[in-house]
Motif scaffolding. Structure first.
Motif, short mmCIF file in Angstrom:
data_model
loop_
_atom_site.label_atom_id
_atom_site.label_comp_id
_atom_site.label_asym_id
_atom_site.label_seq_id
_atom_site.Cartn_x
_atom_site.Cartn_y
_atom_site.Cartn_z
N SER A 125 0.83 -1.20 0.00
CA SER A 125 0.00 0.00 0.00
C SER A 125 0.87 1.25 0.00
CB SER A 125 -0.92 0.03 1.23
OG SER A 125 -1.73 1.20 1.23
N SER A 126 0.23 2.37 -0.35
CA SER A 126 0.85 3.69 -0.20
C SER A 126 0.55 4.33 1.14
CB SER A 126 0.30 4.64 -1.29
OG SER A 126 0.71 4.26 -2.56
N PHE A 127 -0.26 3.68 1.96
CA PHE A 127 -0.85 4.36 3.11
C PHE A 127 -0.45 3.77 4.45
CE2 PHE A 127 -3.78 4.94 -0.51
CZ PHE A 127 -3.66 6.32 -0.64
N PHE A 128 0.75 3.26 4.56
CA PHE A 128 1.24 2.78 5.85
C PHE A 128 1.78 3.97 6.64
CE2 PHE A 128 2.01 -1.13 3.16
CZ PHE A 128 0.91 -1.81 3.65
N ARG A 129 0.86 4.85 7.00
CA ARG A 129 1.17 6.09 7.71
C ARG A 129 -0.09 6.53 8.45
NH1 ARG A 129 -1.09 9.90 4.19
NH2 ARG A 129 -1.10 9.36 1.97
N ASP A 130 -0.10 7.76 8.92
CA ASP A 130 -1.24 8.27 9.67
C ASP A 130 -2.39 8.54 8.70
OD1 ASP A 130 -2.86 9.24 11.66
OD2 ASP A 130 -1.94 11.23 11.70
N HIS A 131 -3.05 7.49 8.32
CA HIS A 131 -4.10 7.49 7.31
C HIS A 131 -5.08 6.40 7.71
CE1 HIS A 131 -5.96 6.39 3.43
NE2 HIS A 131 -5.74 7.63 3.05
N THR A 160 5.74 -9.39 5.46
CA THR A 160 6.51 -8.35 4.78
C THR A 160 5.59 -7.19 4.46
OG1 THR A 160 8.03 -9.95 3.79
CG2 THR A 160 7.89 -7.79 2.74
N VAL A 161 6.07 -5.99 4.67
CA VAL A 161 5.34 -4.78 4.28
C VAL A 161 6.08 -4.15 3.11
CG1 VAL A 161 4.75 -2.42 4.96
CG2 VAL A 161 4.33 -4.34 6.53
N PHE A 162 5.38 -4.02 1.98
CA PHE A 162 5.91 -3.32 0.82
C PHE A 162 5.24 -1.96 0.77
CE2 PHE A 162 6.65 -7.74 -0.76
CZ PHE A 162 8.02 -7.64 -0.99
N ALA A 163 6.00 -0.92 1.06
CA ALA A 163 5.45 0.43 1.13
C ALA A 163 5.76 1.18 -0.16
CB ALA A 163 6.04 1.19 2.32
N VAL A 164 4.73 1.69 -0.79
CA VAL A 164 4.92 2.57 -1.94
C VAL A 164 5.57 3.85 -1.43
CG1 VAL A 164 3.75 3.84 -3.78
CG2 VAL A 164 2.95 1.56 -3.12
N PRO A 165 6.61 4.37 -2.09
CA PRO A 165 7.31 5.53 -1.55
C PRO A 165 6.40 6.74 -1.43
CG PRO A 165 8.04 5.03 -3.80
CD PRO A 165 7.20 3.88 -3.35
N GLY A 166 6.62 7.49 -0.36
CA GLY A 166 5.80 8.66 -0.08
C GLY A 166 6.07 9.16 1.31
N ARG A 167 5.11 9.88 1.85
CA ARG A 167 5.27 10.47 3.18
C ARG A 167 5.35 9.39 4.25
NH1 ARG A 167 1.44 12.51 6.77
NH2 ARG A 167 -0.24 12.31 5.24
N ALA A 168 6.22 9.59 5.22
CA ALA A 168 6.37 8.66 6.35
C ALA A 168 6.20 9.43 7.65
CB ALA A 168 7.73 7.98 6.31
N ASP A 169 5.74 8.72 8.69
CA ASP A 169 5.52 9.36 9.99
C ASP A 169 5.63 8.31 11.08
OD1 ASP A 169 3.11 7.92 9.82
OD2 ASP A 169 1.98 9.66 9.12
N ALA A 170 5.12 8.63 12.27
CA ALA A 170 5.24 7.71 13.40
C ALA A 170 4.53 6.39 13.14
CB ALA A 170 4.69 8.37 14.67
N MET A 171 3.39 6.42 12.44
CA MET A 171 2.70 5.18 12.11
C MET A 171 3.56 4.33 11.17
SD MET A 171 0.07 3.23 12.52
CE MET A 171 -1.27 4.21 13.21
N THR A 172 4.25 4.95 10.24
CA THR A 172 5.16 4.21 9.36
C THR A 172 6.21 3.48 10.18
OG1 THR A 172 4.87 6.00 7.74
CG2 THR A 172 6.62 4.41 7.30
N GLN A 173 6.70 4.15 11.21
CA GLN A 173 7.71 3.52 12.06
C GLN A 173 7.14 2.32 12.81
OE1 GLN A 173 10.90 4.28 11.70
NE2 GLN A 173 10.10 5.70 10.17
#
Length: 638
Positions: A292-298, A319-332
């Motif tokens: 997904s693109s949305f492994f963040r505060d979304h 495994t988490v495959f993250a589409v590149p984009g904004r990252a934040d505490a949820m991404t961590q």
């Protein structure tokens, strides 16, 4: 033509100036490319340019840095050039293209405005100013500037931005007109697909929805007969696709037709990873990947973090495959919880190859349809089992997605007909949300809300407001003249203006009875749910994560079950909490309940107490995690 006998630095300077005037200058592109790919000439050019104080040569050095990926060096060179010559075209264009944030785009816009004072009719600078304002989300200001730039010099790039600006402003008719007038003859396959699939984000009526859906269907069918050739399918991703879900109708045929069009327009989307051709399932832990693109505060990030954190590792390698984009505490949190966290390349084909090489047993797309990368990856067979769920709560129409995870709590009888995938009826809600944490509490005064009025809050994105909701809101406010409907303006104020006009046509005094609040951080949003007398859930497409968050504030959310999953999520939460009596039977009962909750403090307090006592049934349990694990294991090893 650029003289062949020039020194490398002179060639770079002249090519830079030529490309600033004409980005499609083939000779300048070729000559500059020859310098950049020859280490000796590149070194000589950069050395000579670095010794110069001439603005044009400093700007040329900046362009070389930019092409080579040295963003900071490029920015510094461009700024030196502009300091010496405020109208230096190469440097101004470079700063505009380097801008990554709205603030940087605003800064570039100010420099471009200053440059235009020296030459007010400079078409290239004017187009760049419009582009910078567009990137700064100053849509209304950008539009006339881009239109004037096109008048001064026909400009395909500026016309494209006008097209997308009208789309962002919720003006699909004007976007179509720009396409017909300036872009249709250029035969850009991706843009042709965008123009064919336009939809209004704030439709004026049910009839308006019907007209645009009919146009969508006819356009897609026409393109399928003679499909455009999409080299990069991500560029042709229909931005309006996700808006179909907000119409309250069965979208299976439209989404399936569009998926078939993409397969015809870009045959390269069809791909099967070699390990998927193996006849027998492999032993050992199941390799499960989320993409997904949305492994963040979304919403998507919040609803699915529990799966990554709590799936049993004796059974799964996650495994988490993250589409590149904004990252934040949820991404961590995702990075820390996953067995492997991989940021995918931005290139679709490279991303697909990387996932294929990892030989996953199952791929879980938490949403499909909200952005290009996950949608286009879903056309490939990258694992023996591929499934999605309610991150975008409707069918994908893509024949390589095997299953849609839903729930007996969510779906009406016969719901299978609305899905191209096999509908999986879990005995749990297919989510593992993270409870929100409010660091600060705000009272009404801090939110700019009155203390002496009943607040009917509907803090949802504005495209969730189906026209059928308008008469319900109008009746609530007619029966409670002192009531105040509190809405969120969102990032595009023009959408709020369109909705306000529609509400006025329904008989609502929007000056006295409607308050649009600006975008707000989570703490303020949670406080709004807490201080409101009642929270209204839109019919047709209601809350999901927002309802989870409202219930954590003990808010009473009034909802009514729709025909499809996307309008039944809040009701499912009530049923799972054992509070089915808080799900009204129809629109009239919805209005009655909303008024009672808002007016009767004792009744409201009792419902808040019941919600607080039972919300653990939707939050603090592993039902969704266990149900997903059982589904994947059963599907692969049955």
């Amino acid at each position: 033509m650029i003289p062949q006998a020039d020194t490398p630095d002179a060639i770079v300077e002249r090519c830079s100036a030529a490309l600033a005037e004409r980005p499609d200058d083939a000779d300048a592109t070729r000559r500059l490319g020859a310098i950049l790919t020859d280490p000796a000439q590149l070194d000589a050019a950069m050395h000579a340019l670095a010794q110069s104080a001439a603005p044009g040569r400093i700007a040329a050095l900046g362009l070389v840095h930019q092409i080579l990926g040295a963003r900071d060096d490029a920015s510094a060179a461009y700024r030196r050039a502009v300091a010496r010559d405020p109208a230096q075209l190469v440097a101004l264009r470079g700063l505009m293209t380097l801008a990554r944030s709205p603030a940087e785009s605003e800064e570039a816009a100010e420099l471009l405005r200053e440059a235009l004072k020296h030459d007010p009719e400079q078409a290239v600078l004017m187009a760049d100013l419009g582009s910078a304002l567009y990137r700064a989300r100053r849509y209304v200001q950008a539009l006339p500037i881009l239109e004037r730039a096109i008048q001064l010099r026909p400009n395909t790039a500026a016309a494209r931005q006008c097209f997308f600006l009208h789309q962002e402003l919720g003006e699909p008719e004007r976007a179509r007109a720009v396409f017909a007038r300036h872009l249709s003859r250029h035969c850009d396959p991706a843009l042709e697909l965008h123009a064919a699939t336009l939809l209004p984000p704030i439709p004026s009526s049910a009839a308006h929805i019907a007209r645009w859906r009919d146009r969508f269907r006819r356009n897609v069918a026409a393109l399928a007969d003679d499909p455009p050739a999409l080299g990069d399918p991500g560029q042709g991703f229909a931005r309006s696709l996700f808006l179909l879900a907000y119409h309250g109708l069965d979208d299976r045929s439209l989404r399936s037709d569009l998926a078939r069009l993409y397969r015809r327009a870009c045959p390269a989307l069809a791909f099967t990873a070699p390990h998927c051709l193996e006849a027998k399932p492999r032993a050992g832990r199941i390799k499960l990947a989320l993409v997904s693109s949305f492994f963040r505060d979304h919403t998507v990030g919040k609803l699915n973090i529990g799966f990554v954190e709590r799936l049993p590792r004796e059974l799964f390698e996650v495994t988490v495959f993250a589409v590149p984009g904004r990252a934040d505490a949820m991404t961590q949190r995702y990075r820390a919880a996953a067995d492997r966290f991989v940021t995918l390349p931005a290139n679709l084909w490279e991303a697909r190859a990387l996932i294929a090489d990892s030989q996953q047993d199952a791929i879980f797309y938490p949403e499909i349809g909200m952005e290009a990368m996950a949608y286009m990856l879903a056309f490939a067979r990258l694992a023996p089992l591929q499934f999605t769920t309610w991150g975008h709560p409707e069918t994908t129409g893509i024949d390589t997605i095997d299953a849609f995870l839903s729930s007996a709590w969510l779906e009406p009888a016969g719901a299978e007909a609305a899905y191209s995938e096999t509908l999986v009826w879990l005995d749990a809600l297919p989510a593992a949300p993270a409870p929100p944490e409010a660091k600060r509490r705000f009272e009404r005064a801090h939110l700019g809300l009155p203390e002496d009025r009943r607040l009917y809050a509907c803090p949802q994105t504005l495209f969730k407001f189906h026209p059928s909701f308008d008469p319900m809101l109008a009746e609530i406010l007619a029966r409670d003249p002192d009531g105040l409907l509190v809405l969120l303006e969102g990032p595009t104020p023009e959408w709020a203006a369109k909705l306000a006009r529609r509400l006025r046509r329904a008989g609502i005094d929007t000056d006295h009875q409607v308050r649009f609040l600006p975008p707000m951080p989570l703490d303020q949003y949670l406080s709004l749910c807490r201080v409101a007398d009642v929270v209204l859930d839109p019919p047709v497409f209601g809350g999901g994560n927002s309802s989870y968050e409202a219930f954590c504030q003990d808010a009473v959310v009034v909802t009514v079950e729709g025909e499809f999953l996307r309008g039944r999520i809040t009701a499912a939460m009530y049923r799972k909490m054992g509070l089915a009596d808080l799900v009204p039977a129809d629109a009239r009962a919805y209005v009655d309940l909303a008024l009672r909750v808002a007016r009767d403090k004792d009744f409201r307090a009792e419902q808040q107490r019941r919600i607080a006592a039972n919300r653990h049934r939707i939050y603090d349990n592993d039902d969704g995690v266990k149900a997903l694990a059982a589904f994947v294991e059963g599907a692969l090893r049955a």
